[in-house]
Design an enzyme around this catalytic site. Sequence first.
Site, short mmCIF file in Angstrom:
data_model
loop_
_atom_site.label_atom_id
_atom_site.label_comp_id
_atom_site.label_asym_id
_atom_site.label_seq_id
_atom_site.Cartn_x
_atom_site.Cartn_y
_atom_site.Cartn_z
N GLU A 159 0.78 -1.17 0.00
CA GLU A 159 0.03 0.12 -0.03
C GLU A 159 0.68 1.47 0.04
O GLU A 159 0.60 2.15 0.99
CB GLU A 159 -0.99 0.02 1.23
CG GLU A 159 -1.75 -1.26 1.31
CD GLU A 159 -2.89 -1.17 2.28
OE1 GLU A 159 -2.51 -0.22 3.30
OE2 GLU A 159 -3.74 -1.85 2.50
N ASN B 164 2.01 -5.20 -3.16
CA ASN B 164 0.53 -5.75 -2.95
C ASN B 164 -0.03 -4.19 -2.51
O ASN B 164 0.24 -3.32 -1.92
CB ASN B 164 0.49 -6.60 -1.72
CG ASN B 164 -0.81 -7.15 -1.37
OD1 ASN B 164 -1.42 -7.67 -2.31
ND2 ASN B 164 -1.36 -6.91 -0.15
N HIS C 150 -10.34 -6.00 -2.27
CA HIS C 150 -11.22 -5.78 -1.00
C HIS C 150 -12.54 -5.10 -1.96
O HIS C 150 -12.34 -3.87 -2.19
CB HIS C 150 -10.65 -4.86 0.01
CG HIS C 150 -9.79 -5.77 0.79
ND1 HIS C 150 -10.16 -6.62 1.69
CD2 HIS C 150 -8.61 -5.51 1.02
CE1 HIS C 150 -9.33 -7.25 2.16
NE2 HIS C 150 -8.09 -6.57 1.86
N GLU D 22 -6.19 -10.59 -1.18
CA GLU D 22 -7.24 -10.55 0.02
C GLU D 22 -8.70 -10.40 -0.23
O GLU D 22 -9.36 -9.50 0.16
CB GLU D 22 -6.60 -9.13 0.78
CG GLU D 22 -5.33 -9.17 1.15
CD GLU D 22 -4.69 -7.88 1.80
OE1 GLU D 22 -5.41 -7.21 2.31
OE2 GLU D 22 -3.72 -7.63 1.89
N ASP E 217 -12.48 -10.00 -0.61
CA ASP E 217 -13.61 -10.08 0.24
C ASP E 217 -14.39 -8.94 -0.53
O ASP E 217 -14.05 -8.14 -1.25
CB ASP E 217 -13.65 -9.86 1.59
CG ASP E 217 -12.89 -8.63 1.85
OD1 ASP E 217 -12.89 -7.84 1.18
OD2 ASP E 217 -12.47 -8.43 3.19
C1 XIL Z 1 -6.32 -6.21 8.48
C2 XIL Z 1 -6.71 -7.46 9.28
O1 XIL Z 1 -7.85 -8.25 8.72
C3 XIL Z 1 -7.44 -6.91 10.63
O2 XIL Z 1 -7.55 -7.70 11.47
C4 XIL Z 1 -6.37 -5.79 11.12
O3 XIL Z 1 -6.94 -5.17 12.44
C5 XIL Z 1 -6.06 -4.70 9.99
O4 XIL Z 1 -5.51 -5.56 9.15
N1 XIL Z 1 -4.81 -4.70 3.77
C6 XIL Z 1 -4.16 -5.84 4.16
C7 XIL Z 1 -4.41 -6.39 5.42
O5 XIL Z 1 -3.22 -5.63 3.54
O6 XIL Z 1 -3.29 -6.53 5.98
C8 XIL Z 1 -5.27 -5.74 6.24
O7 XIL Z 1 -5.71 -6.75 7.12
C9 XIL Z 1 -6.61 -5.44 5.44
C10 XIL Z 1 -6.22 -4.47 4.27
#
Ligand code: XIL
Length: 473
Positions: free
Chosen positions: A174, A215, A251, A279, A281
């Site tokens: 990020e 990422n 996401h 990741e 969702d």
């Molecule tokens: C999130 C986790 O799911 C949570 O449990 C934590 O509190 C915060 O981080 N991008 C990422 C992940 O790269 O590491 C993040 O994970 C979600 C967004």
Amino acid sequence: MRKRTALVAFAATLTLLAQPAQALPQEAPLAQASLAAATPGIGHDYEPLRDAAARSGKTFGFAYAPHIANSDAKYKAIAQREFSMVTAENNMKWDATEPRRGQFTFNGADEIMSFAAANNQKVYGHALVWHAQMPAWAKSITNRDDMRKAMNDHIKGVAGRYKGKIEAWDVVNEAFEWDGSRRPSELQKVMGNSWIEEAFRTARAADPNAKLCYNDYSTDGINSKSTAVYNMVKDFKARGVPIDCVGFQTHLIVGQLPASNKQNLQRFADLGVDVRITELDIRIQLPASQQALQTHATEYGQVVKNCWEISRCTGVTIWGISDKYSWIPQVSPGWNAALPWNDNYSTKPALASVANAMGAKKNGSSTGLVCGISAKVGANWSTGYTTDIVIANKGTTPIDGWTLQTTLPDGQKLATGWSGQFTQNGQRLSVSNTSFNKTIKPGESVSFNFNTTKNGNSSTALRNFTVNGQQCT
Ligand code: XIL
């Protein structure tokens, strides 16, 4: 233990039974089969999704939180069954692994490594350098060389510990803004533009076998942010900065999967790096409407399909298992339903959509049905024979109502039957329970029998048994 139900003879059978038996009752089983147990409580009847992914040379992963596996057996069972790759949801981040400068804590990360090893899963390392979940001591560094030392020592400490055991590392997470500029994090402000490539070079030296990835989120379609990442990767490739892969967090908000998702993944792959959905969702505003759940399913399937159609896409990782533990409600109150499994481990349409996009085969039953069938010829004469069938419940939950189907040899017709409701459609014979043998408790069985006319075909070999639609041969 088999429990035989008393036979109920009907007058209509007397003509057949009155004929002299030409052979003594045979005990040779016609079919004897038990099904591989479908894991109870996983919420679907597909084969393990990791197996489907493996046939396409891909991995199916999930974000893993060891403390949940330790307290929730269903989470653990799904984690073991469905996935071939594990990403630490939190335990490998900077704040978790180096809470104080130079003092590394690997308890959680080690637990993840051993879980993955025990379940034959690859580990996706997440994440070495990130502005979030970066410990306060590191964030407070203002001297450039000191920040570089802290970053490089951290990378060496973590990537070094798991050297040779990590499939791929998110080296940097990020680092870009919506408009394609660099995020003004402490890392960026203190070290300037060169910090990203420095992190990649340090990671390569620390673990030469791990693939090294960049990422990010909201890079799923072609836009200013993904184009900035694209240009960085292209530049790294041209200058020999070690980078092997790009992770797309994905996401999503339901209904907002970018139409250019596949094209975007492909343009990165064409630069000579692997790509991965890291990741996934898809959040829905609660309460989730049926329509939203349908779109959700379509988009889950589409993301998997997009990856599956790109040879350099290594697979898909979903950010959790059940909505119960999803991070979404914390960051987006009033939203969730983001994962394929509901709070209670029933599945959303998204699960079937993912399974179908992967070409997963059905192999069990959502009810946890595990059956065994034995079929024997009880009497055999020139014009007909009697078959005795036993259905055993070899599972752990009661079978409450059953229909057995089998195929009769060509030309043969059902004459009559006992202890079941019989119908014949072509050569397919269906037998359903009566009111008195509806429930088969675990470890128990029911039996029934029927007479069949031979009509010139003397075979007694029944084929293709199913119970409640599940293959039993
Ligand atoms: C999130 C986790 O799911 C949570 O449990 C934590 O509190 C915060 O981080 N991008 C990422 C992940 O790269 O590491 C993040 O994970 C979600 C967004």
